[in-house]
Design a protein around this motif. Structure first.
Motif, short mmCIF file in Angstrom:
data_model
loop_
_atom_site.label_atom_id
_atom_site.label_comp_id
_atom_site.label_asym_id
_atom_site.label_seq_id
_atom_site.Cartn_x
_atom_site.Cartn_y
_atom_site.Cartn_z
N PHE A 1 -26.75 19.71 12.75
CA PHE A 1 -26.00 19.99 13.98
C PHE A 1 -25.27 18.80 14.61
CE2 PHE A 1 -29.16 23.46 13.90
CZ PHE A 1 -28.30 24.54 13.98
N ASP A 2 -25.70 17.55 14.30
CA ASP A 2 -25.06 16.40 14.95
C ASP A 2 -23.59 16.34 14.55
OD1 ASP A 2 -25.15 12.82 14.80
OD2 ASP A 2 -24.97 14.06 16.58
N GLY A 3 -22.71 16.33 15.56
CA GLY A 3 -21.27 16.31 15.31
C GLY A 3 -20.69 17.69 15.07
N GLY A 4 -21.54 18.71 15.12
CA GLY A 4 -21.08 20.09 14.94
C GLY A 4 -20.55 20.66 16.23
N GLU A 5 -20.24 21.94 16.21
CA GLU A 5 -19.71 22.58 17.41
C GLU A 5 -20.57 23.76 17.82
OE1 GLU A 5 -15.62 23.64 16.75
OE2 GLU A 5 -14.94 21.61 17.21
N LEU A 6 -20.64 23.95 19.12
CA LEU A 6 -21.34 25.09 19.71
C LEU A 6 -20.34 25.71 20.67
CD1 LEU A 6 -24.22 26.03 19.25
CD2 LEU A 6 -24.94 24.70 21.20
N ALA A 7 -19.94 26.94 20.43
CA ALA A 7 -18.92 27.61 21.23
C ALA A 7 -17.67 26.73 21.38
CB ALA A 7 -19.50 27.99 22.60
N ASP A 8 -17.17 26.24 20.26
CA ASP A 8 -15.96 25.41 20.19
C ASP A 8 -16.06 24.09 20.95
OD1 ASP A 8 -14.70 27.32 18.61
OD2 ASP A 8 -14.02 28.43 20.37
N GLN A 9 -17.26 23.62 21.19
CA GLN A 9 -17.45 22.34 21.89
C GLN A 9 -18.32 21.44 21.02
OE1 GLN A 9 -17.86 22.66 26.14
NE2 GLN A 9 -19.47 21.11 26.17
N PRO A 10 -17.87 20.20 20.76
CA PRO A 10 -18.67 19.31 19.91
C PRO A 10 -19.99 18.94 20.58
CG PRO A 10 -16.82 18.11 20.85
CD PRO A 10 -16.65 19.56 21.24
N ILE A 11 -21.08 18.98 19.81
CA ILE A 11 -22.38 18.61 20.37
C ILE A 11 -22.92 17.39 19.63
CG2 ILE A 11 -23.04 20.92 21.16
CD1 ILE A 11 -24.85 21.08 18.61
N ARG A 12 -23.84 16.72 20.29
CA ARG A 12 -24.48 15.54 19.71
C ARG A 12 -25.97 15.82 19.64
NH1 ARG A 12 -24.63 9.36 20.81
NH2 ARG A 12 -25.82 8.95 18.92
N VAL A 13 -26.58 15.53 18.48
CA VAL A 13 -28.03 15.71 18.31
C VAL A 13 -28.62 14.35 17.93
CG1 VAL A 13 -29.83 16.92 17.02
CG2 VAL A 13 -27.68 18.09 17.52
N GLU A 14 -29.57 13.89 18.75
CA GLU A 14 -30.21 12.59 18.51
C GLU A 14 -31.70 12.79 18.28
OE1 GLU A 14 -28.98 9.59 21.64
OE2 GLU A 14 -28.11 11.45 22.46
N LEU A 15 -32.23 12.04 17.33
CA LEU A 15 -33.68 12.03 17.12
C LEU A 15 -34.31 11.13 18.18
CD1 LEU A 15 -33.71 11.67 13.25
CD2 LEU A 15 -34.60 13.61 14.53
N ILE A 16 -35.35 11.61 18.83
CA ILE A 16 -36.02 10.86 19.90
C ILE A 16 -37.43 10.52 19.44
CG2 ILE A 16 -36.81 10.95 22.31
CD1 ILE A 16 -33.73 11.10 22.02
N ASP A 17 -37.77 9.21 19.51
CA ASP A 17 -39.12 8.80 19.11
C ASP A 17 -40.15 9.40 20.04
OD1 ASP A 17 -38.63 7.21 16.83
OD2 ASP A 17 -37.85 5.63 18.13
N ASP A 18 -41.20 9.97 19.47
CA ASP A 18 -42.28 10.54 20.27
C ASP A 18 -43.24 9.42 20.63
OD1 ASP A 18 -41.35 13.21 19.79
OD2 ASP A 18 -42.25 13.12 17.81
N ASP A 19 -43.30 9.08 21.87
CA ASP A 19 -44.20 8.02 22.30
C ASP A 19 -45.28 8.56 23.21
OD1 ASP A 19 -41.62 5.53 22.36
OD2 ASP A 19 -43.16 5.90 20.87
#
Length: 122
Positions: free
Chosen positions: A104-122
Motif C-alpha cells: 500500500f505505501d505509495g498507492g492510492e485510496l479513493a484517488d488519493q495517494p497514501i503513505r504507509v510506514e512501519l512503526i517500531d513496537d516499543d
C-alpha cells in the motif's frame, strides 16, 4: 603441451576463480558470525507489527480500511482512525505489517495517494 608447466600445489591452493586471480578465502566461522549478527538485528522479536497510514481521504470509515488491509496483508488485532486522516493498524504478525507496507505505501485510496510506514513496537 608436454612441456606445459603444471601449477605447483601452493599456486592452486591460493588462487580461486577464473584467470588465476588471487582471492582471499573467508573462514566458514566468520561467515556464520556475520549471518548471526544480521539475524540478531532483524530478528522476529524486533520486527514491527504496526503501521501508520497517512493521507487517508475524508469520509472513509475505519471498518473499510481495516477490511482492505486485512484482505491484502493479514489479521488486524487493533487500530483506529484519527480525524486528521491517519490510521494506526497493529497486525497479528510482523509479516502482515511488512506486506501492508509493501502493498500500500505509495498507492492510492479513493484517488488519493497514501503513505504507509512501519512503526517500531516499543
Amino acid at each position: 603441451p608436454r612441456n606445459a608447466k603444471k601449477p605447483s600445489p601452493v599456486d592452486s591452493k591460493d588462487r580461486l576463480g577464473r584467470g588465476g586471480r588471487l582471492a582471499e578465502k573467508r573462514a566458514p566461522k566468520e561467515v556464520q558470525k556475520a549471518k548471526g549478527r544480521d539475524m540478531a538485528s532483524h530478528g522476529t522479536f524486533s520486527r514491527p507489527r504496526t503501521v501508520k497510514v497517512s493521507n487517508i481521504p475524508e469520509g472513509l470509515e475505519w471498518r473499510y480500511i481495516k477490511e482492505l488491509f486485512e484482505s491484502a496483508a493479514g489479521k488486524v488485532i487493533e487500530g483506529h482512525l484519527e480525524d486528521n486522516g491517519v490510521a494506526w493498524l497493529t497486525f497479528e504478525k510482523p509479516d502482515a505489517a511488512s506486506e501492508a507496507h509493501f502493498e500500500f505505501d505509495g498507492g492510492e485510496l479513493a484517488d488519493q495517494p497514501i503513505r504507509v510506514e512501519l512503526i517500531d513496537d516499543d
